[in-house]
Design a protein around this motif. Sequence first.
Motif, PDB file in Angstrom:
ATOM      1  N   THR A  32       8.759  -0.440   8.667  1.00 47.75           N
ATOM      2  CA  THR A  32       8.885  -0.570   7.208  1.00 47.75           C
ATOM      3  C   THR A  32      10.217  -1.229   6.908  1.00 47.75           C
ATOM      4  O   THR A  32      11.239  -0.817   7.451  1.00 47.75           O
ATOM      5  CB  THR A  32       8.839   0.803   6.509  1.00 47.75           C
ATOM      6  OG1 THR A  32       9.884   1.628   7.033  1.00 47.75           O
ATOM      7  CG2 THR A  32       7.507   1.503   6.724  1.00 47.75           C
ATOM      8  N   LEU A  33      10.226  -2.229   6.072  1.00 51.68           N
ATOM      9  CA  LEU A  33      11.482  -2.869   5.706  1.00 51.68           C
ATOM     10  C   LEU A  33      11.770  -2.789   4.205  1.00 51.68           C
ATOM     11  O   LEU A  33      12.919  -2.642   3.809  1.00 51.68           O
ATOM     12  CB  LEU A  33      11.478  -4.338   6.151  1.00 51.68           C
ATOM     13  CG  LEU A  33      11.600  -4.534   7.668  1.00 51.68           C
ATOM     14  CD1 LEU A  33      11.492  -6.001   8.035  1.00 51.68           C
ATOM     15  CD2 LEU A  33      12.910  -3.955   8.196  1.00 51.68           C
ATOM     16  N   CYS A  34      10.757  -2.898   3.371  1.00 53.36           N
ATOM     17  CA  CYS A  34      11.023  -2.821   1.926  1.00 53.36           C
ATOM     18  C   CYS A  34      10.888  -1.395   1.414  1.00 53.36           C
ATOM     19  O   CYS A  34      11.066  -1.156   0.224  1.00 53.36           O
ATOM     20  CB  CYS A  34      10.107  -3.772   1.148  1.00 53.36           C
ATOM     21  SG  CYS A  34       8.367  -3.286   1.099  1.00 53.36           S
ATOM     22  N   HIS A  35      10.586  -0.447   2.306  1.00 54.12           N
ATOM     23  CA  HIS A  35      10.347   0.926   1.868  1.00 54.12           C
ATOM     24  C   HIS A  35      11.556   1.812   2.119  1.00 54.12           C
ATOM     25  O   HIS A  35      12.211   1.721   3.150  1.00 54.12           O
ATOM     26  CB  HIS A  35       9.129   1.505   2.604  1.00 54.12           C
ATOM     27  CG  HIS A  35       8.744   2.860   2.109  1.00 54.12           C
ATOM     28  ND1 HIS A  35       8.089   3.060   0.923  1.00 54.12           N
ATOM     29  CD2 HIS A  35       8.947   4.093   2.623  1.00 54.12           C
ATOM     30  CE1 HIS A  35       7.893   4.344   0.731  1.00 54.12           C
ATOM     31  NE2 HIS A  35       8.416   5.003   1.748  1.00 54.12           N
ATOM     32  N   GLY A  43       5.862  -2.714  -1.576  1.00 52.97           N
ATOM     33  CA  GLY A  43       4.784  -3.383  -0.846  1.00 52.97           C
ATOM     34  C   GLY A  43       5.002  -4.857  -0.641  1.00 52.97           C
ATOM     35  O   GLY A  43       4.034  -5.617  -0.552  1.00 52.97           O
ATOM     36  N   SER A  44       6.247  -5.288  -0.525  1.00 52.95           N
ATOM     37  CA  SER A  44       6.508  -6.729  -0.492  1.00 52.95           C
ATOM     38  C   SER A  44       6.695  -7.309   0.899  1.00 52.95           C
ATOM     39  O   SER A  44       6.515  -8.509   1.093  1.00 52.95           O
ATOM     40  CB  SER A  44       7.755  -7.043  -1.325  1.00 52.95           C
ATOM     41  OG  SER A  44       8.872  -6.357  -0.811  1.00 52.95           O
ATOM     42  N   CYS A  45       7.040  -6.492   1.899  1.00 51.10           N
ATOM     43  CA  CYS A  45       7.370  -7.083   3.198  1.00 51.10           C
ATOM     44  C   CYS A  45       6.164  -7.179   4.135  1.00 51.10           C
ATOM     45  O   CYS A  45       6.193  -7.933   5.111  1.00 51.10           O
ATOM     46  CB  CYS A  45       8.502  -6.303   3.862  1.00 51.10           C
ATOM     47  SG  CYS A  45       8.023  -4.697   4.525  1.00 51.10           S
ATOM     48  N   ARG A  46       5.132  -6.406   3.883  1.00 47.30           N
ATOM     49  CA  ARG A  46       3.874  -6.438   4.645  1.00 47.30           C
ATOM     50  C   ARG A  46       4.053  -6.062   6.117  1.00 47.30           C
ATOM     51  O   ARG A  46       3.279  -6.495   6.975  1.00 47.30           O
ATOM     52  CB  ARG A  46       3.180  -7.805   4.552  1.00 47.30           C
ATOM     53  CG  ARG A  46       3.184  -8.423   3.178  1.00 47.30           C
ATOM     54  CD  ARG A  46       2.610  -7.531   2.117  1.00 47.30           C
ATOM     55  NE  ARG A  46       1.155  -7.409   2.171  1.00 47.30           N
ATOM     56  CZ  ARG A  46       0.444  -6.617   1.371  1.00 47.30           C
ATOM     57  NH1 ARG A  46       1.061  -5.855   0.485  1.00 47.30           N
ATOM     58  NH2 ARG A  46      -0.868  -6.565   1.471  1.00 47.30           N
ATOM     59  N   THR A  47       5.079  -5.277   6.410  1.00 54.35           N
ATOM     60  CA  THR A  47       5.288  -4.883   7.806  1.00 54.35           C
ATOM     61  C   THR A  47       4.589  -3.570   8.150  1.00 54.35           C
ATOM     62  O   THR A  47       4.591  -3.163   9.314  1.00 54.35           O
ATOM     63  CB  THR A  47       6.788  -4.733   8.117  1.00 54.35           C
ATOM     64  OG1 THR A  47       7.333  -3.715   7.291  1.00 54.35           O
ATOM     65  CG2 THR A  47       7.529  -6.030   7.885  1.00 54.35           C
ATOM     66  N   CYS A  48       4.020  -2.893   7.158  1.00 57.48           N
ATOM     67  CA  CYS A  48       3.424  -1.565   7.388  1.00 57.48           C
ATOM     68  C   CYS A  48       1.904  -1.626   7.298  1.00 57.48           C
ATOM     69  O   CYS A  48       1.272  -0.630   6.944  1.00 57.48           O
ATOM     70  CB  CYS A  48       3.982  -0.559   6.382  1.00 57.48           C
ATOM     71  SG  CYS A  48       3.475  -0.911   4.684  1.00 57.48           S
ATOM     72  N   ALA A  58      -1.234  -2.574   2.807  1.00 54.96           N
ATOM     73  CA  ALA A  58       0.126  -2.077   3.062  1.00 54.96           C
ATOM     74  C   ALA A  58       0.133  -0.566   2.843  1.00 54.96           C
ATOM     75  O   ALA A  58      -0.157  -0.083   1.743  1.00 54.96           O
ATOM     76  CB  ALA A  58       1.115  -2.756   2.138  1.00 54.96           C
ATOM     77  N   CYS A  60       2.455   1.612   2.542  1.00 53.40           N
ATOM     78  CA  CYS A  60       3.453   2.229   1.666  1.00 53.40           C
ATOM     79  C   CYS A  60       3.031   2.246   0.204  1.00 53.40           C
ATOM     80  O   CYS A  60       3.510   3.078  -0.564  1.00 53.40           O
ATOM     81  CB  CYS A  60       4.799   1.533   1.818  1.00 53.40           C
ATOM     82  SG  CYS A  60       4.795  -0.196   1.275  1.00 53.40           S
TER      83      CYS A  60
END
Length: 230
Positions: A32-35, A43-48, A58, A60
Amino acid sequence: MTRLRVDGVPVDVCEGASLLDAVRAVGTELPTLCHDDRLRPAGSCRTCLVRADGRVTAACVTPAAPGTNVTTAQQDLRDLRRDAVELIVSALPPRALTAGRRSELAETCRTLGITLGKAAPETSGNRDDSHPYIELDRDLCIACGRCVRMCDDVQGTFALTLTGRGADTVVAPGTGGPWAQSDCVACGGCVDTCPTGAITHPGPGRGITTAQPQPEQVRTTCGYCGVGCA
Ligand code: FES
């Protein structure tokens, strides 16, 4: 309570929980990067990314609905999450991941085995070091918005904003000028939540003149506030 399944494991989470909460409840780690648990999700980075009843989403920002079947481990999901982090890293200079660097992004990259291979060329620096207690390295900003949400929702200062378009989006003082002339109260919340080290406290003495109070390291009670009430 809401009951759902994560990778086949039944799990109960509280009303209002997210899929990320459910995934963590069964002991599975997602990048998680934007969380930040203290902030409303973006929900902007889409890493989760996970799969919920067959739909990629996403974790988160997706509410945990009763009966949902969540999967996290398929190779295509791993690839999508890795691609999302690699895309973010590809826009950053190498100093974002230099050996020994401690940041959430650096830790995530180490976990996923992402290296500097696709990093952007090193730059001479695009800094705002006008403020005595806060320093901004714009080249390390990934526009996750955590600092803005911390400033708005937790601190209530509304000193920061995201400016620019697309890949050029970065955090900036809402007043448009240098950080030192913004509404920032130097609470340190943005520094605490920044996952890349784009916003930091300057090193001892840097930017401090004899006319200004010297920074002092103190114990605090709330984890992000720099007031030092403890
Ligand atoms: Fe979920 Fe960024 S942590 S989209």
